[in-house]
Design a protein around this motif. Sequence first.
Motif, short mmCIF file in Angstrom:
data_model
loop_
_atom_site.label_atom_id
_atom_site.label_comp_id
_atom_site.label_asym_id
_atom_site.label_seq_id
_atom_site.Cartn_x
_atom_site.Cartn_y
_atom_site.Cartn_z
N UNK A 104 -74.78 16.01 -29.57
CA UNK A 104 -75.12 14.65 -29.98
C UNK A 104 -75.80 14.64 -31.34
N UNK A 105 -76.59 15.66 -31.61
CA UNK A 105 -77.35 15.66 -32.86
C UNK A 105 -76.53 16.23 -34.03
N UNK A 106 -75.24 16.47 -33.79
CA UNK A 106 -74.34 17.00 -34.81
C UNK A 106 -74.91 18.23 -35.53
N UNK A 107 -75.14 19.32 -34.79
CA UNK A 107 -75.67 20.54 -35.41
C UNK A 107 -74.57 21.26 -36.19
N UNK A 108 -74.98 22.21 -37.04
CA UNK A 108 -74.00 23.00 -37.80
C UNK A 108 -73.23 23.92 -36.86
N UNK A 125 -80.28 22.01 -37.36
CA UNK A 125 -79.05 22.74 -37.58
C UNK A 125 -78.37 23.37 -36.37
N UNK A 126 -79.14 23.67 -35.33
CA UNK A 126 -78.56 24.45 -34.24
C UNK A 126 -78.63 23.70 -32.92
N UNK A 127 -77.51 23.78 -32.19
CA UNK A 127 -77.53 23.25 -30.83
C UNK A 127 -77.61 24.42 -29.86
N UNK A 128 -78.44 24.27 -28.82
CA UNK A 128 -78.57 25.36 -27.84
C UNK A 128 -78.13 24.92 -26.46
N UNK A 129 -77.41 25.83 -25.78
CA UNK A 129 -77.13 25.62 -24.36
C UNK A 129 -77.52 26.92 -23.66
N UNK A 130 -78.37 26.81 -22.66
CA UNK A 130 -78.78 28.03 -21.95
C UNK A 130 -78.07 28.13 -20.61
N UNK A 131 -78.35 29.23 -19.95
CA UNK A 131 -77.65 29.50 -18.70
C UNK A 131 -77.92 28.42 -17.64
N UNK A 132 -79.16 27.97 -17.58
CA UNK A 132 -79.51 26.97 -16.56
C UNK A 132 -80.80 26.25 -16.94
N UNK A 133 -81.10 25.22 -16.22
CA UNK A 133 -82.35 24.47 -16.37
C UNK A 133 -82.62 24.07 -17.82
N UNK A 134 -81.59 23.57 -18.46
CA UNK A 134 -81.72 23.15 -19.85
C UNK A 134 -82.42 21.82 -20.00
N UNK A 135 -82.28 20.99 -18.96
CA UNK A 135 -82.60 19.57 -19.14
C UNK A 135 -84.03 19.26 -18.77
N UNK A 136 -84.49 18.15 -19.32
CA UNK A 136 -85.85 17.71 -19.01
C UNK A 136 -85.76 16.91 -17.71
N UNK A 137 -86.38 17.42 -16.66
CA UNK A 137 -86.15 16.83 -15.33
C UNK A 137 -86.60 15.38 -15.18
N UNK A 138 -87.59 14.97 -15.98
CA UNK A 138 -88.11 13.61 -15.78
C UNK A 138 -87.36 12.57 -16.62
N UNK A 139 -86.42 13.03 -17.44
CA UNK A 139 -85.66 12.07 -18.23
C UNK A 139 -84.29 11.87 -17.61
#
Lengths: 230, 406
Positions: A159-163, A86-100
């Motif tokens: 992308x995951x179409x959260x609410x 249901x929820x999409x999150x965006x944080x201040x920084x370093x959100x991403x998985x570095x190895x992907x």
Amino acid sequence: MNIIEAKGIEKVYDEDKVPVHALNGIDLNITEGEFTAIVGPSGCGKTTLLNILGGLDHPSKGIVHLANTDITSMSDSHLIDFRLQNIGFVFQAYNLIPVLTVRENIEFIMLLQKADKVERHLRSSEMLEQMGIADKASKRPSELSGGQQQRVAVARALASKPKFILADEPTANLDSKSTAQLLDIMAEMNRKEQTTFVFSTHDQRVIDRARRIVRLDDGIVVDDHVAEHA
Amino acid sequence: MIVKLAWRNIWRNRRRSFITVTSISFAVILALFMRSMQLGSYERMIDNAARFYTGYAQIHANGYWDDQTLDNSMEFDSTLMSEVDGMKGVEITVPRVESFALASYGSKTKGAAVLGIDPLREEQLTRVKSKLISGKFLEDGDKGVLISEGLASYLKMGIGDSLVLLGQGFQAMTAAGLYEIQGILKFPIPAQNDQTVLMNLSGAQFLFSMEDRITSLALVIESSDDVDPVVTDLEQRLDTAAFEVLGWRELMPELIESIEIDNVSGRIMLFFLYLVIGFGMFGTFLMMTQERKYEFGVLISIGMKRRLMQWVVFLEMALMSGIGVLTGVAVALPFLIYFYRNPVYLSGESAEAIEKFGVEAAYFFSLDAEIFINQAWAILIMALILGFYPLLVIFKLKPVKAMRES
Ligand SMILES: Nc1ncnc2c1ncn2[C@@H]1O[C@H](COP(=O)(O)OP(=O)(O)OP(=O)(O)O)[C@@H](O)[C@H]1O
Ligand SMILES: [Mg+2]
């Protein structure tokens, strides 16, 4: 329809026996399709509130309903699943998985949701296009600028179409050009896909872009109004 | 995807992963060499002991091993012998009469072990012919005897002299005879060199009044792995009320005991080796976990199940350990195969010093699969135990706290 309903939210951190009252009774409803900023000075409780609205932290008092579900009494693993769906999150920084790669990062939540490969690919392509980073699809996050990384983070959340999407100071680490670009994209997606955005900021340029502004001070809502330009 | 994630995470800090993997490999290589040499020398000792005298298994009349007297001898049954000869894994059977007698010549007398043997068959097991230093080896029908060099010099005898043997035969009959020395044998082991008299089986049977009887039937078995199946098979075929079948473990209890004591010291060394490596592995796992707490926090926030994340981290540790073990084995194996085929023989003074203790001056290596399997297990079990730490951290992680603290 209210997608978020928070009633009487209080939060007391008692770190080392000195209680910190971060939130002191907050009532807040967010309806579908909103583009709302939670604003206020540093330490006023923005992060704490967003964490509670996202089910990342439990309030000391009060009830949170998300998409008509009471999350206050949910177990940890149910909450994780609820957030996933249901929820999409965006944080201040370093959100991403570095190895992907960028694309893999965007597809990651869909993958956790067990979306099939074709669907993931189509959606991530669409997102890459929307965010204007299609040429970066196979790059690692570390090869991207901060602004591009935040766009990937938004893309992953969308992308995951959260609410709804919760973003805690998504532009805090960005220069003004990247900030403007990110807000353009968020506003565009809000318009196009009717995605609800709730973000915190203390940057006036960001506040100016919000359609509803909720101002906190010392853990209470001191102002809540719809922007004139909306 | 999970595997991909784990795999890439390993290469995130190449240097650290490389150090971890190589230190595991080194430990494995060291452990493999240690164990291979240790077990190789044990195998050699057992093989020597078996080849030297006992064989890999023996058949006796029931009760003989505990009370080794001629009264506990068994009837020599040539159909039994040819049946055992024909069994899978059995090279040949070696019938013997083993007893004691007083050996005297002139004014000297000494207790001696008197062995009646089938020269051709005995040769297959103990290669006793090669111990002959003078005279003529036994042949079927020879009436003469071979005497060990130590005994010969004690009795001051030479080829052609006549030896008097006096003792007790089957069912308390008197055993007495006069035998011409037809050859002298030199054995490396003093106990054997000082007191052995060898004669034809029929001669010993006559001396001890035990026509058609033997005390033991020793078995030459193709490889030590075949011993247990052969023993089990024999126990099923034979009437266990009348016969006993003993494998080498029971035939050489002192040797097995000393090997086991030595083996404990080997295991203790291995334990310390792995302890050191374990600390290194733990350090890696610890850092891998600590520096990723923020990331774990983000992943739990966006909806990744703790169980799944634990899987990823577990896979990372398992992969690293696995790569370490495989590299170690891959590096060590060719060397071990080489040394297995070409034992390292020592020469010069050090060799002489070692040989004084009655030990062969050489390093022998073993390729027993158990050595490899055990090292792999040791590392994997250690990874499993140490891996509890990151799994626990993920289990208890509070995303908000983890992200705030980083
Ligand atoms: N885990 C915690 N333990 C103790 N005190 C906390 C914790 N998290 C926040 N606080 C305190 O609660 C109050 C509100 O913090 P919060 O992070 O919500 O504010 P904020 O509005 O997000 O501030 P900023 O703009 O600096 O991010 C602050 O006084 C902060 O020190
Ligand atoms: Mg904050």
